[in-house]
Design a protein around this motif. Structure first.
Motif, PDB file in Angstrom:
ATOM      1  N   LEU A  78      45.137  31.946  41.707  1.00 44.31           N
ATOM      2  CA  LEU A  78      46.309  32.879  41.987  1.00 44.31           C
ATOM      3  C   LEU A  78      47.587  32.205  41.294  1.00 44.31           C
ATOM      4  O   LEU A  78      48.486  32.688  40.497  1.00 44.31           O
ATOM      5  CB  LEU A  78      46.650  33.262  43.329  1.00 44.31           C
ATOM      6  CG  LEU A  78      45.680  34.216  43.954  1.00 44.31           C
ATOM      7  CD1 LEU A  78      46.256  34.535  45.484  1.00 44.31           C
ATOM      8  CD2 LEU A  78      45.373  35.437  43.172  1.00 44.31           C
ATOM      9  N   VAL A  79      47.707  30.781  41.833  1.00 43.86           N
ATOM     10  CA  VAL A  79      48.864  30.017  41.582  1.00 43.86           C
ATOM     11  C   VAL A  79      48.870  29.494  40.136  1.00 43.86           C
ATOM     12  O   VAL A  79      49.813  29.728  39.467  1.00 43.86           O
ATOM     13  CB  VAL A  79      48.910  28.910  42.554  1.00 43.86           C
ATOM     14  CG1 VAL A  79      50.123  27.885  42.029  1.00 43.86           C
ATOM     15  CG2 VAL A  79      49.570  29.388  43.823  1.00 43.86           C
ATOM     16  N   THR A  80      47.692  28.935  39.848  1.00 45.82           N
ATOM     17  CA  THR A  80      47.387  28.476  38.572  1.00 45.82           C
ATOM     18  C   THR A  80      47.623  29.231  37.284  1.00 45.82           C
ATOM     19  O   THR A  80      48.411  29.050  36.403  1.00 45.82           O
ATOM     20  CB  THR A  80      45.991  27.781  38.379  1.00 45.82           C
ATOM     21  OG1 THR A  80      45.515  27.245  39.781  1.00 45.82           O
ATOM     22  CG2 THR A  80      45.948  26.933  37.398  1.00 45.82           C
ATOM     23  N   GLU A  81      47.328  30.661  37.602  1.00 41.48           N
ATOM     24  CA  GLU A  81      47.322  31.463  36.600  1.00 41.48           C
ATOM     25  C   GLU A  81      48.874  31.859  36.347  1.00 41.48           C
ATOM     26  O   GLU A  81      49.338  32.297  35.238  1.00 41.48           O
ATOM     27  CB  GLU A  81      46.714  32.790  36.557  1.00 41.48           C
ATOM     28  CG  GLU A  81      45.124  32.786  36.443  1.00 41.48           C
ATOM     29  CD  GLU A  81      44.391  33.838  36.918  1.00 41.48           C
ATOM     30  OE1 GLU A  81      44.877  34.927  37.209  1.00 41.48           O
ATOM     31  OE2 GLU A  81      43.049  33.723  37.101  1.00 41.48           O
ATOM     32  N   THR A  82      49.654  31.933  37.466  1.00 34.12           N
ATOM     33  CA  THR A  82      51.160  32.202  37.556  1.00 34.12           C
ATOM     34  C   THR A  82      51.756  31.042  36.725  1.00 34.12           C
ATOM     35  O   THR A  82      52.634  31.331  35.878  1.00 34.12           O
ATOM     36  CB  THR A  82      51.604  32.450  38.917  1.00 34.12           C
ATOM     37  OG1 THR A  82      50.678  33.569  39.358  1.00 34.12           O
ATOM     38  CG2 THR A  82      52.910  33.059  38.769  1.00 34.12           C
ATOM     39  N   ILE A  83      51.574  29.749  37.138  1.00 32.81           N
ATOM     40  CA  ILE A  83      52.149  28.734  36.486  1.00 32.81           C
ATOM     41  C   ILE A  83      51.921  28.572  35.120  1.00 32.81           C
ATOM     42  O   ILE A  83      52.902  28.356  34.276  1.00 32.81           O
ATOM     43  CB  ILE A  83      51.846  27.153  37.281  1.00 32.81           C
ATOM     44  CG1 ILE A  83      52.081  27.358  38.650  1.00 32.81           C
ATOM     45  CG2 ILE A  83      52.350  26.207  36.473  1.00 32.81           C
ATOM     46  CD1 ILE A  83      51.362  26.127  39.359  1.00 32.81           C
ATOM     47  N   PHE A  84      50.763  28.918  34.527  1.00 33.85           N
ATOM     48  CA  PHE A  84      50.453  28.625  33.359  1.00 33.85           C
ATOM     49  C   PHE A  84      50.367  30.062  32.319  1.00 33.85           C
ATOM     50  O   PHE A  84      49.947  30.095  31.093  1.00 33.85           O
ATOM     51  CB  PHE A  84      49.012  28.010  33.084  1.00 33.85           C
ATOM     52  CG  PHE A  84      48.963  26.478  33.659  1.00 33.85           C
ATOM     53  CD1 PHE A  84      49.672  25.480  32.923  1.00 33.85           C
ATOM     54  CD2 PHE A  84      48.601  26.337  34.635  1.00 33.85           C
ATOM     55  CE1 PHE A  84      49.569  24.207  33.250  1.00 33.85           C
ATOM     56  CE2 PHE A  84      48.707  25.010  35.286  1.00 33.85           C
ATOM     57  CZ  PHE A  84      49.114  23.523  34.481  1.00 33.85           C
ATOM     58  N   ASN A  85      50.733  31.022  32.927  1.00 30.12           N
ATOM     59  CA  ASN A  85      51.038  32.432  32.047  1.00 30.12           C
ATOM     60  C   ASN A  85      49.621  32.768  31.747  1.00 30.12           C
ATOM     61  O   ASN A  85      49.509  32.991  30.462  1.00 30.12           O
ATOM     62  CB  ASN A  85      52.062  32.120  31.167  1.00 30.12           C
ATOM     63  CG  ASN A  85      52.914  33.326  30.964  1.00 30.12           C
ATOM     64  OD1 ASN A  85      52.453  34.197  31.814  1.00 30.12           O
ATOM     65  ND2 ASN A  85      53.940  33.234  30.429  1.00 30.12           N
ATOM     66  N   ILE A  86      48.577  32.537  32.677  1.00 28.07           N
ATOM     67  CA  ILE A  86      47.257  32.935  31.952  1.00 28.07           C
ATOM     68  C   ILE A  86      47.052  34.358  32.348  1.00 28.07           C
ATOM     69  O   ILE A  86      47.069  35.043  33.466  1.00 28.07           O
ATOM     70  CB  ILE A  86      45.989  32.124  32.803  1.00 28.07           C
ATOM     71  CG1 ILE A  86      46.433  30.403  32.352  1.00 28.07           C
ATOM     72  CG2 ILE A  86      44.682  32.641  32.214  1.00 28.07           C
ATOM     73  CD1 ILE A  86      45.478  29.583  32.804  1.00 28.07           C
ATOM     74  N   PRO A  87      46.461  34.964  31.373  1.00 31.23           N
ATOM     75  CA  PRO A  87      46.183  36.573  31.688  1.00 31.23           C
ATOM     76  C   PRO A  87      45.047  36.899  32.416  1.00 31.23           C
ATOM     77  O   PRO A  87      44.122  37.709  32.296  1.00 31.23           O
ATOM     78  CB  PRO A  87      46.124  37.232  30.383  1.00 31.23           C
ATOM     79  CG  PRO A  87      45.591  35.983  29.608  1.00 31.23           C
ATOM     80  CD  PRO A  87      46.148  35.059  30.117  1.00 31.23           C
ATOM     81  N   GLY A  88      44.871  36.269  33.729  1.00 29.85           N
ATOM     82  CA  GLY A  88      43.558  36.716  34.591  1.00 29.85           C
ATOM     83  C   GLY A  88      43.595  37.539  35.671  1.00 29.85           C
ATOM     84  O   GLY A  88      44.927  37.988  35.729  1.00 29.85           O
ATOM     85  N   LEU A  89      42.765  37.586  36.720  1.00 29.40           N
ATOM     86  CA  LEU A  89      42.947  38.679  37.532  1.00 29.40           C
ATOM     87  C   LEU A  89      43.902  38.142  38.551  1.00 29.40           C
ATOM     88  O   LEU A  89      44.808  39.107  39.333  1.00 29.40           O
ATOM     89  CB  LEU A  89      41.598  38.708  38.184  1.00 29.40           C
ATOM     90  CG  LEU A  89      41.379  40.079  39.107  1.00 29.40           C
ATOM     91  CD1 LEU A  89      41.414  41.195  38.090  1.00 29.40           C
ATOM     92  CD2 LEU A  89      39.919  39.862  39.610  1.00 29.40           C
ATOM     93  N   GLY A  90      44.124  36.939  38.807  1.00 31.77           N
ATOM     94  CA  GLY A  90      44.986  36.359  39.817  1.00 31.77           C
ATOM     95  C   GLY A  90      46.446  36.979  39.567  1.00 31.77           C
ATOM     96  O   GLY A  90      47.262  37.564  40.347  1.00 31.77           O
ATOM     97  N   ARG A  91      46.879  37.167  38.282  1.00 40.74           N
ATOM     98  CA  ARG A  91      48.028  37.522  38.148  1.00 40.74           C
ATOM     99  C   ARG A  91      48.368  39.002  38.090  1.00 40.74           C
ATOM    100  O   ARG A  91      49.547  39.354  38.588  1.00 40.74           O
ATOM    101  CB  ARG A  91      48.483  37.133  36.560  1.00 40.74           C
ATOM    102  CG  ARG A  91      49.721  35.896  36.343  1.00 40.74           C
ATOM    103  CD  ARG A  91      50.032  35.764  34.892  1.00 40.74           C
ATOM    104  NE  ARG A  91      50.382  36.921  34.378  1.00 40.74           N
ATOM    105  CZ  ARG A  91      50.458  37.305  33.075  1.00 40.74           C
ATOM    106  NH1 ARG A  91      50.197  35.915  32.385  1.00 40.74           N
ATOM    107  NH2 ARG A  91      50.710  38.305  32.312  1.00 40.74           N
TER     108      ARG A  91
END
Lengths: 306, 282
Positions: free
Chosen positions: A247-260
């Protein structure tokens, strides 16, 4: 381990899953405000149509059974905020990205963790022990949302070695997966070291040494299987942690994953998306724990499940 | 428990340098956080739009943020919130976990089996998602945050207490109490729970950092403490936004959070080793 054990585990998952669905469903409905109350005042007729579209005009219990029925067909319903998209479509698009991130991170964690821990156990109380073990304290205490930005700062912005956002090339995968894997690598290295240190004094290791095997041969052929057991039992919590950490990693690195999507829909109050994604997360964690338990029995014949 | 047990433990704790460092750091930090309203050099919300994103200097030790607010002051106030969440939520988890575990362990039999089965099932649930869902549906209320985070942590506490109570309940003093007709409720509250305090305190010191971490995690994602309040998680999150031009706004709160987590973990480990010299590290 018998088939009965596997069957019983699978069967206990059903009531727990139903409990979670029910809990989350009714929590949504009893919470103050609705998905449309936040929007600008819409004409009464439009609101009525919207409610009809999402079946919000039906009695609560009927909506609940409708949700269950749709769920049994793996239909998670339409999104409230992304118009014309279903939760299934959103998950199908975003989940593979998260899955990839999680798997790469897990590989890093195992690769770095086991080799560092093994090295430390091979040469205890030396430089090879102290350096990785001190680093691992850092890894355990520093949260992902501190490690991530600091990595971006150092490797992305100051040294300019790696890209800091996006999900296209293989370089894009490096920083996020290392960030996410770091904490688990740290923990795994400690567990590996502990496991190996304990097994060093067992009789069968002494026998192997008496046979004249080198320390490396003993490590690879005899201690690995037993020494790795603590790591295997940690895999369940680690996988759950990696899923949450994403969740955090996708937010920090702007990754279009489910967490975001999960965070975004949580902030937008997109109820169906929050519910669908969290149910997916729950299932994933259940399944992971289940697989880890089975794997554990396969590795350690001493463990018997009743 | 005899005095010598506690004084032995104290001596052992003093020998552990990391734990002593942790204790000193935490004492200073708690003192600073308690005294914040009197010692903070600036107001929490005082903006100075002439001096935004200033580097650390004499006037502003940790620099200023994008609204010209003094970062040192904000970290102190943020620390109050983070510490408060950590301590209150952990205490909630202690109360729930200890009572639950003590009842389960003392009553034994079927009750024990059922109660522990429930704990096993709850263990498998990823609680952080439950907390996120709670925060989404019931608004980001700080009281709710205390309770929700406390409830994520009570399971291990319940297991530890249960184990302790099971070994304690066969001791003579419990038999004595029962033989003079003390009610079950009083046996649990007055005789059993006080004797489980050692391990509970140790686990409490290890729970506080994980609660602080969870709160910071939620706040970082925008789901925890809401403006105008700020915790370390919120400060780190706003630091990330400007880290390209003003990295110190990220680094100082991150450093404070990390040092606090380090200290709490070291102190907790030190206490565990000191109180349980056999070294029952699971």
């Amino acid at each position: 381990m018998g088939l009965t054990y596997i069957l019983r585990r699978l069967l206990t998952m059903i009531p727990v899953f139903l409990l979670v669905v029910t809990l989350v469903f009714f929590m949504i409905r009893f919470a103050p405000g609705g998905p449309f109350s936040a929007e600008k005042k819409v004409p009464a007729q439009v609101l009525k149509n919207l409610e009809a579209k999402y079946h919000m005009d039906e009695p609560l219990i009927q909506q609940y059974f409708r949700y269950l029925r749709d769920l049994s067909r793996f239909d998670l319903g339409p999104s409230f905020k992304h118009s014309n998209r279903t939760v299934n479509e959103i998950i199908a698009e975003a989940f593979p990205v998260s899955m990839e991130l999680g798997l790469i991170s897990l590989c890093w964690a195992l690769l770095i963790g086991i080799s560092a821990g093994g090295l430390a156990a091979l040469k205890p109380n030396t430089f090879y022990d102290y350096i990785p073990m001190s680093l691992s304290i850092l890894g355990i205490c520093l949260p992902t949302f501190v490690v991530g930005p600091v990595m971006v700062l150092i490797f992305g912005l100051w040294l300019n070695w790696l890209p800091v956002a996006g999900w296209n090339s293989w370089q894009d995968r490096l920083l996020p997966s290392l960030t996410l894997g770091f904490a688990y690598a740290a923990y795994i290295s400690r567990l590996t070291r502990g496991g190996f240190m304990e097994i060093r004094h067992q009789d069968f290791i002494r026998t192997a040494r008496a046979k004249g095997l080198t320390e490396t041969q003993i490590l690879l052929k005899h201690s690995l299987r037993g020494g790795i057991l603590p790591v295997v039992s940690y895999l369940g919590p680690a996988l759950a942690g990696i899923i949450t950490g994403a969740l955090v990693t996708e937010t920090i690195f702007n990754i279009p994953g489910l967490g975001r999507f999960f965070i975004e829909s949580a902030l937008n109050r997109d109820y169906t998306v929050v519910m669908g994604t969290s149910l997916l997360y729950f299932t994933l964690i259940f399944v992971c724990n289940f697989l880890v338990d089975i794997f554990y029995v396969l590795l350690d014949p001493r463990v018997k499940y009743e | 428990m005899s005095n010598s047990l506690w004084s032995d433990a104290w001596a052992r704790l003093l020998k552990n340098k990391l734990a002593v460092f942790g204790a000193i750091f935490l004492t200073l930090e708690i003192l600073l956080c308690v005294l914040t309203p009197w010692i903070a050099p600036y107001g929490f919300e005082t903006q100075n739009l002439e001096l935004t994103l200033a580097r650390p200097s004499f006037a502003h030790w940790f620099g200023t943020d994008n609204l010209g607010r003094d970062l040192f002051t904000r970290i102190l106030y943020g620390g109050r919130i983070s510490m408060a969440v950590g301590i209150i939520a952990s205490l909630i988890s202690v109360v729930v976990g200890v009572i639950y575990g003590a009842i389960s362990g003392y009553l034994g039999g079927k009750t024990d089996t059922i109660l522990m089965r429930i704990v096993d099932i709850l263990y498998a649930l990823p609680f952080i998602f439950m907390v996120i869902i709670l925060m989404v549906y019931f608004g980001r209320n700080i009281l709710l945050l205390f309770v929700a985070l406390g409830l994520t942590q009570w399971l291990t506490m319940a297991r530890i207490t249960r184990g302790q109570v099971i070994s304690l309940k066969q001791k003579e003093f419990v038999d004595a109490a029962r033989s003079v007709g003390v009610k079950t409720r009083y046996i649990i509250l007055k005789h059993l729970i006080p004797n489980t305090l050692g391990p509970v305190i140790v686990y409490l010191t290890l729970t506080i950092p994980s609660v602080i971490l969870e709160e910071a995690f939620l706040s970082f994602l925008g789901l925890g403490v809401q403006a105008p309040m700020a915790s370390w998680g919120t400060l780190i999150s706003s630091g990330v936004e400007v880290m390209e031009i003003a990295p110190w706004i990220l680094l100082f709160p991150a450093l404070m959070l990390s040092l606090t987590l380090f200290s709490l973990n070291f102190l907790g480990d030190g206490l565990r080793d000191a109180l349980d010299p056999k070294g029952a590290r699971d």
